[in-house]
Enzyme design. Structure first.
Site, PDB file in Angstrom:
ATOM      1  N   GLY A 131       0.823  -1.216   0.000  1.00 41.84           N
ATOM      2  CA  GLY A 131       0.000   0.000   0.000  1.00 41.84           C
ATOM      3  C   GLY A 131       0.857   1.267   0.000  1.00 41.84           C
TER       4      GLY A 131
ATOM      5  N   ILE B  10       7.841  -9.292  -2.930  1.00 45.72           N
ATOM      6  CA  ILE B  10       7.583 -10.666  -3.384  1.00 45.72           C
ATOM      7  C   ILE B  10       6.371 -10.701  -4.304  1.00 45.72           C
ATOM      8  CG2 ILE B  10       8.669 -12.118  -1.607  1.00 45.72           C
ATOM      9  CD1 ILE B  10       5.916 -12.140  -0.181  1.00 45.72           C
TER      10      ILE B  10
ATOM     11  N   TYR C 259       3.043  -8.593  15.477  1.00 50.64           N
ATOM     12  CA  TYR C 259       3.475  -7.592  14.487  1.00 50.64           C
ATOM     13  C   TYR C 259       4.212  -6.445  15.193  1.00 50.64           C
ATOM     14  CZ  TYR C 259       2.821  -3.575  11.369  1.00 50.64           C
ATOM     15  OH  TYR C 259       3.002  -2.443  10.626  1.00 50.64           O
TER      16      TYR C 259
HETATM   17  C1  15L Z   1      -0.067  -0.494  10.827  1.00 57.23           C
HETATM   18  O1  15L Z   1       1.059  -0.690  11.269  1.00 57.23           O
HETATM   19  C2  15L Z   1      -0.561  -1.189   9.620  1.00 57.23           C
HETATM   20  O2  15L Z   1       0.486  -1.484   8.716  1.00 57.23           O
HETATM   21  C3  15L Z   1      -1.659  -0.447   8.904  1.00 57.23           C
HETATM   22  O3  15L Z   1      -2.289  -1.333   8.002  1.00 57.23           O
HETATM   23  C4  15L Z   1      -2.668   0.190   9.850  1.00 57.23           C
HETATM   24  O4  15L Z   1      -3.496  -0.772  10.351  1.00 57.23           O
HETATM   25  C5  15L Z   1      -1.961   0.968  10.924  1.00 57.23           C
HETATM   26  O5  15L Z   1      -0.924   0.255  11.532  1.00 57.23           O
HETATM   27  C6  15L Z   1      -2.881   1.490  12.024  1.00 57.23           C
HETATM   28  O6  15L Z   1      -2.530   1.373  13.190  1.00 57.23           O
HETATM   29  O7  15L Z   1      -3.927   2.053  11.704  1.00 57.23           O
END
Ligand code: 15L
Length: 274
Positions: free
Chosen positions: A22, A43, A144
């Site tokens: 994105g 990828i 994550y």
């Molecule tokens: C992130 O780290 C994500 O990559 C993104 O998709 C969003 O969800 C964002 O955090 C968020 O906290 O809104």
């Protein structure tokens, strides 16, 4: 494309990982304006190389492939990896092993600076009534967030041990517009993302600096005062979306952890049973 950053400084070759994601797709045409060659990796399909682009697909867990990516590169914008909450087994290869491979490649080939796409989820288990700064102890809200905390620690180590500079960007929510009430605080426009990345690449001295990635929103949980040396001046704000977002989501359940914590819905995900 007009550039959002004031200084059209030119790099010889920049590497953008996660270039088909994105934010990668947004930055691809924007970063090209600042370098002779933009090397793109992912990828997933990256399409044809435009003039001044090099397309080099690579899986981040493949050490040799990542090593090749770093060859001849001045600086890196490392967006690659899993970008939302998943089971640890899915996060491990791309985010933990992969980020290590990027730093090892930088060390071996002499890349001087990395802009690391960290995330607000490094501190997602703080409440929405707390204001943090980049030195506030980490409180990841999932696997994550933990992997991004690892990436920031890796960046600190490669600075202390090998003199490779990093700006770790704890990106909030970078989308065309805030999607919900939470994002009125965490939102960052794509133009501000470009400003933040370019400030991070061009600030003269950064060592390992940490900065939250957000626009100039009235509501905020993050204080970037200690990162002012980076010179990031957001020019957008979520405020123009506020009335519409509040009308769409007029009532909040204040017992819902997604409403209480800064990490929003991320704090509720899992456990991930195999
Ligand atoms: C992130 O780290 C994500 O990559 C993104 O998709 C969003 O969800 C964002 O955090 C968020 O906290 O809104």
């Amino acid at each position: 494309m007009p550039t959002a950053h004031a200084t059209p400084l030119r790099f010889s070759r920049l590497l953008l990982t996660g270039a088909a994601g994105g934010l990668g797709k947004e930055l691809r045409p924007r970063l090209k304006a600042y370098c002779d060659v933009l090397r793109l990796s992912d990828i997933i399909e990256l399409g044809q190389a435009a003039p001044g682009e090099e397309v080099m697909p690579a899986a981040l867990q493949d050490k040799a492939a990542v090593d090749a990516l770093l060859k001849g590169v001045d600086a890196v914008v490392h967006l690659g990896g899993v970008s939302t909450e998943h089971a640890f087994e899915q996060i491990l290869p791309a985010n933990i092993l992969g980020t290590y491979h990027v730093y090892e490649g930088a060390r071996r080939h002499g890349a001087k600076r990395i802009v690391f796409a960290s995330s607000n989820h490094v501190t997602g288990f703080y409440r929405q009534d707390e204001v943090l700064n980049p030195s506030t102890p980490m409180r990841p809200d999932g696997y994550y967030g933990l992997s991004k905390a690892f990436g920031e620690n890796l960046a600190q180590f490669y600075w202390d041990r090998y003199g490779i500079e990093t700006v770790s960007l704890r990106i909030g929510s970078s989308f065309p517009a805030p999607r919900d009430r939470r994002m009125l605080a965490s939102w960052m426009s794509y133009d501000d993302l470009e400003r933040l990345v370019m400030s991070s690449l061009t600030a003269p001295v950064v060592g390992h600096s940490v900065i939250y990635g957000m626009s100039d929103n009235s509501t905020t949980w993050w204080d970037n005062t200690s990162a002012r040396h980076i010179g990031y001046r957001p020019q957008d704000s979520s405020d123009r979306f506020r009335a519409e977002v509040e009308a769409r989501q007029p009532v909040l359940d204040r017992k819902d952890p997604a409403v209480v914590y800064q990490g929003g819905g991320f704090v509720k995900q899992g456990p991930f049973e195999n």
